[in-house]
Design an enzyme around this catalytic site. Sequence first.
Site, short mmCIF file in Angstrom:
data_model
loop_
_atom_site.label_atom_id
_atom_site.label_comp_id
_atom_site.label_asym_id
_atom_site.label_seq_id
_atom_site.Cartn_x
_atom_site.Cartn_y
_atom_site.Cartn_z
N ALA A 18 0.84 -1.21 0.00
CA ALA A 18 0.00 0.00 0.00
C ALA A 18 0.86 1.25 0.00
O ALA A 18 0.49 2.29 0.55
CB ALA A 18 -0.92 -0.02 1.22
N SER A 120 4.61 8.00 -9.52
CA SER A 120 3.29 7.78 -8.91
C SER A 120 2.58 9.09 -8.57
O SER A 120 1.36 9.18 -8.66
CB SER A 120 3.40 6.87 -7.70
OG SER A 120 4.25 7.43 -6.76
N LYS A 171 17.45 1.45 -14.80
CA LYS A 171 17.44 2.91 -14.93
C LYS A 171 17.54 3.62 -13.58
O LYS A 171 17.94 4.78 -13.50
CB LYS A 171 16.24 3.40 -15.73
CG LYS A 171 14.87 3.14 -15.11
CD LYS A 171 14.41 4.19 -14.11
CE LYS A 171 13.26 3.64 -13.31
NZ LYS A 171 12.91 4.28 -12.12
N1 LIG Z 1 6.49 5.24 -6.59
C1 LIG Z 1 6.66 5.14 -7.88
O1 LIG Z 1 6.57 6.13 -8.58
C2 LIG Z 1 6.94 3.82 -8.52
C3 LIG Z 1 7.48 2.77 -7.79
N2 LIG Z 1 7.77 1.60 -8.41
C4 LIG Z 1 8.35 0.48 -7.68
O2 LIG Z 1 7.36 -0.08 -6.82
C5 LIG Z 1 7.98 -0.60 -5.63
C6 LIG Z 1 7.32 0.05 -4.42
O3 LIG Z 1 7.53 1.44 -4.54
P1 LIG Z 1 6.68 2.51 -3.71
O4 LIG Z 1 5.29 2.09 -3.57
O5 LIG Z 1 6.96 3.80 -4.31
O6 LIG Z 1 7.43 2.39 -2.32
P2 LIG Z 1 6.90 2.77 -0.88
O7 LIG Z 1 8.12 2.90 -0.07
O8 LIG Z 1 5.94 3.89 -0.97
O9 LIG Z 1 6.08 1.46 -0.44
C7 LIG Z 1 6.74 0.24 -0.31
C8 LIG Z 1 5.72 -0.84 -0.05
O10 LIG Z 1 6.43 -2.08 0.15
C9 LIG Z 1 6.08 -2.61 1.42
N3 LIG Z 1 7.20 -3.29 2.04
C10 LIG Z 1 8.45 -2.82 2.22
N4 LIG Z 1 9.21 -3.75 2.84
C11 LIG Z 1 8.42 -4.81 3.06
C12 LIG Z 1 8.61 -6.07 3.66
N5 LIG Z 1 9.81 -6.41 4.15
N6 LIG Z 1 7.57 -6.93 3.71
C13 LIG Z 1 6.38 -6.57 3.22
N7 LIG Z 1 6.12 -5.38 2.63
C14 LIG Z 1 7.13 -4.52 2.55
C15 LIG Z 1 5.67 -1.41 2.25
O11 LIG Z 1 4.86 -1.89 3.28
P3 LIG Z 1 4.60 -1.04 4.62
O12 LIG Z 1 3.71 0.06 4.20
O13 LIG Z 1 3.96 -2.04 5.50
O14 LIG Z 1 5.95 -0.56 5.09
C16 LIG Z 1 4.91 -0.60 1.21
O15 LIG Z 1 3.62 -1.10 1.01
C17 LIG Z 1 9.48 -0.27 -5.75
O16 LIG Z 1 10.13 -1.40 -6.24
C18 LIG Z 1 9.52 0.86 -6.77
O17 LIG Z 1 10.73 0.89 -7.49
C19 LIG Z 1 7.51 1.41 -9.72
C20 LIG Z 1 6.95 2.42 -10.47
C21 LIG Z 1 6.62 3.68 -9.92
O1 LIG Z 2 10.16 4.08 -11.29
C1 LIG Z 2 9.67 5.17 -11.10
C2 LIG Z 2 9.00 5.92 -12.16
O2 LIG Z 2 8.84 5.17 -13.31
C3 LIG Z 2 9.77 5.80 -9.78
O3 LIG Z 2 11.03 6.30 -9.65
P1 LIG Z 2 11.67 6.45 -8.20
O4 LIG Z 2 11.59 5.09 -7.57
O5 LIG Z 2 13.07 6.91 -8.47
O6 LIG Z 2 10.85 7.46 -7.47
#
Ligand SMILES: NC(=O)C1=CN([C@@H]2O[C@H](COP(=O)(O)OP(=O)(O)OC[C@H]3O[C@@H](n4cnc5c(N)ncnc54)[C@H](OP(=O)(O)O)[C@@H]3O)[C@@H](O)[C@H]2O)C=CC1
Ligand SMILES: O=C(CO)COP(=O)(O)O
Length: 314
Positions: A18, A120, A171
């Site tokens: 989330a 995001s 990247k």
């Molecule tokens: N934000 C963006 O723009 C984008 C992100 N991504 C990718 O998506 C992934 C998540 O990114 P993002 O949502 O931004 O990151 P956040 O830091 O906002 O959220 C991370 C999520 O992973 C969960 N999490 C982390 N560690 C654990 C664990 N040990 N066990 C279970 N759950 C865990 C967290 O849970 P909790 O809340 O319980 O800590 C949280 O739900 C990354 O790999 C990122 O590169 C890809 C495209 C776009």
């Molecule tokens: O992967 C992403 C956009 O496509 C998000 O980038 P960051 O994880 O560097 O914020």
Amino acid sequence: MSEQMYSNSKLSVAILGAGAWGASLANLAAANGHQVRVWSRQGSQIQAVLKDVQIVLSAISMIGVRDVASQVQSFPLSPETIFVTATKGLDPQTTCTPSQIWQTVFPNHAVVVLSGPNLSKEIQMELPAATVVASNIPTAAEIVQLVFSSGRFRVYTNPDPLGVELGGTLKNVIAIAAGVCDGLQLGTNAKAALVTRGLTEMVRIGNNWGAKTETFYGLSGLGDLLATCNSPLSRNYQVGYQLAGGKSLTETLANLQGTAEGVNTCQVLMQRAKQQNIPVPITEQVYRLLQGEVTPRQALDELMLRDIKPEYNY
Ligand SMILES: NC(=O)C1=CN([C@@H]2O[C@H](COP(=O)(O)OP(=O)(O)OC[C@H]3O[C@@H](n4cnc5c(N)ncnc54)[C@H](OP(=O)(O)O)[C@@H]3O)[C@@H](O)[C@H]2O)C=CC1
Ligand SMILES: O=C(CO)COP(=O)(O)O
């Protein structure tokens, strides 16, 4: 399972994670009328979220993927359930990609990679964006395409899941370097050179891994490079920018909102590049900077003063 069967039907989708990305993807699927349940460590039981779902999408940070996949394994799921992974990272123990982890844990299920230039915050603001869904099972990618496609989110399919996944993952390391470049105010020429040579490095690594070159010139490679190397919304870019401003890595990560996967990816990549003898000069300088072995200026000099060479080895 056919795409036609799903084209008008509303599916049950479980989103694991989330965080910023999980929440954005949940909103996109819910806006299309799908029934969406979101799981995080602080929220409801994973069992309740997984009950009778047709799609399980993981947007968990890399560090938690293996653990969450094994939690999911202990619940009964229909063999038709499609797994989608949106994580952009590499497993430190095995150098596996997230989709390889999901596929190993669920060998008989379709696994789809979702990756693209998708900051995001912009998606939460309902600005238009495009992404890629890739799978070895084309019908699975087409179903996921239908679930997320809308007038503000254009979803393309692609038959090279490894290339799509590596584009979004590799990247992040170049985005850290781009943040350093802007933080040091090196100018537009330097940034263009960095991003272009960064793409060459990504293709080199991807080819060694078995991914297709052309995938890296698409949305999940070049597209995501352009987005993250040019936006302060990227956490990876922010890491580089703060380091260039003289902050320590510990200080930078402590103040960062959310995950910057490039920091761990860089370590895993160096390990793999050494094993496989792949030249990765930019990744190597980002690695040395993150380890505190060089200053941003020294990293720049190391890159500029390498032996002169042809642009490509045709
Ligand atoms: N934000 C963006 O723009 C984008 C992100 N991504 C990718 O998506 C992934 C998540 O990114 P993002 O949502 O931004 O990151 P956040 O830091 O906002 O959220 C991370 C999520 O992973 C969960 N999490 C982390 N560690 C654990 C664990 N040990 N066990 C279970 N759950 C865990 C967290 O849970 P909790 O809340 O319980 O800590 C949280 O739900 C990354 O790999 C990122 O590169 C890809 C495209 C776009
Ligand atoms: O992967 C992403 C956009 O496509 C998000 O980038 P960051 O994880 O560097 O914020």
